[in-house]
Design a protein around this motif. Sequence first.
Motif, PDB file in Angstrom:
ATOM      1  N   LEU A  71     -13.185 -34.005  80.370  1.00 13.79           N
ATOM      2  CA  LEU A  71     -12.769 -32.945  79.450  1.00 13.79           C
ATOM      3  C   LEU A  71     -12.291 -31.726  80.226  1.00 13.79           C
ATOM      4  O   LEU A  71     -11.214 -31.186  79.962  1.00 13.79           O
ATOM      5  N   ALA A  74      -9.031 -32.464  82.028  1.00 15.79           N
ATOM      6  CA  ALA A  74      -7.899 -32.469  81.100  1.00 15.79           C
ATOM      7  C   ALA A  74      -7.493 -31.052  80.722  1.00 15.79           C
ATOM      8  O   ALA A  74      -6.302 -30.740  80.645  1.00 15.79           O
ATOM      9  N   ILE A  75      -8.456 -30.184  80.501  1.00 14.84           N
ATOM     10  CA  ILE A  75      -8.144 -28.798  80.144  1.00 14.84           C
ATOM     11  C   ILE A  75      -7.457 -28.083  81.303  1.00 14.84           C
ATOM     12  O   ILE A  75      -6.501 -27.334  81.110  1.00 14.84           O
ATOM     13  N   ALA A  89      -7.563 -33.357  75.343  1.00 13.55           N
ATOM     14  CA  ALA A  89      -8.901 -33.117  75.872  1.00 13.55           C
ATOM     15  C   ALA A  89      -9.954 -33.834  75.029  1.00 13.55           C
ATOM     16  O   ALA A  89     -10.907 -34.407  75.567  1.00 13.55           O
ATOM     17  N   SER A  92      -9.635 -37.516  75.778  1.00  9.71           N
ATOM     18  CA  SER A  92     -10.188 -37.740  77.117  1.00  9.71           C
ATOM     19  C   SER A  92     -11.715 -37.714  77.088  1.00  9.71           C
ATOM     20  O   SER A  92     -12.362 -38.528  77.742  1.00  9.71           O
TER      21      SER A  92
END
Length: 123
Positions: A71, A74-75, A89, A92
């Motif tokens: 997470l 992804a962010i 996110a 993910s």
Amino acid sequence: MVNWTAVAIGFVATVVLETIGILFISMDIAVSIFISIFAPIIGGFVAAYWAGGIYKEGIINGGLAGGLGSLIAAIIFLPGSLMFIAENAVISFITSGILGIIGGLIGILAKGKPKGKDEPSPE
């Protein structure tokens, strides 16, 4: 029960491996995907193996380490609009949480026979 120290160690392992996978995108996309798939599994494995315990704890610790690590990756690394980043996110987090659970189960199995409520009572 969640062992936050173990989750943090698995989280760091996941984020580091995800970052390495993202750095490989320019060289070879297949290697990048391979690393990104196995990052939450390895993070979940590390968290569950570090924490020990029963299967339920391995599932929880591994899922949290793998899911939260991916997470955050992804962010941090996804370009685009806020809505695109938020959608990816969440996806993910869910998929990496499942992979982290698999890694958590492997970690508990690698640690040895778990002690706790999962054992049958000798009667």
